[in-house]
Design an enzyme around this catalytic site. Structure first.
Site, PDB file in Angstrom:
ATOM      1  N   LYS A 139       0.831  -1.212   0.000  1.00  0.00           N
ATOM      2  CA  LYS A 139       0.000   0.000   0.000  1.00  0.00           C
ATOM      3  C   LYS A 139       0.867   1.266   0.000  1.00  0.00           C
ATOM      4  O   LYS A 139       0.595   2.204  -0.743  1.00  0.00           O
ATOM      5  CB  LYS A 139      -0.945   0.001   1.210  1.00  0.00           C
ATOM      6  CG  LYS A 139      -1.952   1.136   1.149  1.00  0.00           C
ATOM      7  CD  LYS A 139      -2.849   1.192   2.344  1.00  0.00           C
ATOM      8  CE  LYS A 139      -2.136   1.840   3.494  1.00  0.00           C
ATOM      9  NZ  LYS A 139      -2.969   2.120   4.652  1.00  0.00           N
ATOM     10  N   HIS A 184     -10.762   0.736   3.361  1.00  0.00           N
ATOM     11  CA  HIS A 184     -12.034   1.125   2.719  1.00  0.00           C
ATOM     12  C   HIS A 184     -12.119   0.561   1.289  1.00  0.00           C
ATOM     13  O   HIS A 184     -13.130  -0.005   0.887  1.00  0.00           O
ATOM     14  CB  HIS A 184     -12.172   2.643   2.675  1.00  0.00           C
ATOM     15  CG  HIS A 184     -12.239   3.278   4.028  1.00  0.00           C
ATOM     16  ND1 HIS A 184     -13.272   3.048   4.907  1.00  0.00           N
ATOM     17  CD2 HIS A 184     -11.395   4.117   4.667  1.00  0.00           C
ATOM     18  CE1 HIS A 184     -13.066   3.738   6.017  1.00  0.00           C
ATOM     19  NE2 HIS A 184     -11.932   4.388   5.909  1.00  0.00           N
TER      20      HIS A 184
END
Ligand code: SF4
Length: 236
Positions: A142, A162
């Site tokens: 990420k 999310h």
């Protein structure tokens, strides 16, 4: 040259609905990958506000990344204390800077660390740049994707909690696909120009509508195309 990618119909439909609801965000990278990398490490497990304060405090105390690398770790901890987990993040930041320095020296470069990293990413393929960033200690999938997308304007979508949750519910990725694995899947199915808007909008949708607990499906504009809703109906 960017590759052309034809998105699967489910992604195309959802993208269209997200843009219609939330608009077309502007993708404006700052071309400061090293600042982005340190900022992303500082943002782990804290709010945007706290990590930004820690970042500003760090660069006010140590004007160059070389000074951050060479400083006493305790002084770094002090500078970033307001960002939380300072005693974990300070050595992590210095380890990343040390690793980059070694690679820069091996490459015989004379550029600043910041210019060196920008140069590497600008001259690598997207995949090589992603792997290069991931070879730096403390940099996971990420963080590497955040640097490529936010700081370099390159189409690698970061998959946070999310994006992962909403994508699974919508059926964009399978129910057993991890967030780390999802990076590769999005890279293969998302047209480059969609990456930033899709990331921004999936996060917004996850925060405002598709909550982890009790998603607001009854008011969601993605209701008709959502696999989560279809699966819930079939269980009744
Ligand atoms: S319909 Fe429900 S589960 Fe599907 S995206 Fe909307 S809020 Fe999330």
């Amino acid at each position: 040259m960017m590759t052309s990618i034809t998105p699967p119909p489910q992604l195309a439909h959802i993208y269209e609905l997200l843009i219609a609801a939330y608009g077309q965000p502007q993708w404006i990278p700052d071309y400061d990958p090293l600042g982005g990398l340190i900022g992303t490490i500082l943002s782990q497990h804290t709010s945007d506000r706290n990590s930004e304060r820690a970042f500003q405090q760090l660069i006010a105390t140590f004007p160059t990344w070389e000074e951050v690398r060479d400083a006493d770790t305790e002084d770094i901890v002090e500078a970033i204390r307001c960002g939380g987990l300072a005693s974990v993040k300070a050595p992590r930041i210095q380890a990343a800077l040390e690793s980059l320095t070694k690679q820069q020296q091996q490459a015989g470069g004379t550029l600043s660390l910041s210019d060196y990293l920008r140069d590497v990413l600008l001259t690598s393929s997207l995949e090589d740049g992603w792997h290069y960033l991931r070879s730096i200690p403390g940099v996971g999938p990420k963080t590497a994707a955040c640097v490529l997308m936010f700081n370099m304007g390159l189409p690698m979508m970061p998959v946070d909690t999310h994006v992962h949750r909403v994508s699974q519910r919508l059926g964009l990725i399978g129910p057993k696909v991890s967030a780390d694995q999802a990076h590769g899947i999005f890279a293969q199915m998302t047209p480059p120009a969609w990456v930033y808007p899709l990331h921004v909008h999936l996060i917004r949708h996850g925060r405002q509508v598709c909550h982890a607990q009790r998603p607001a499906c009854e008011t969601c504009f993605l209701f008709k195309v959502c696999l989560y809703v279809a699966a819930s109906k079939s269980k009744r």
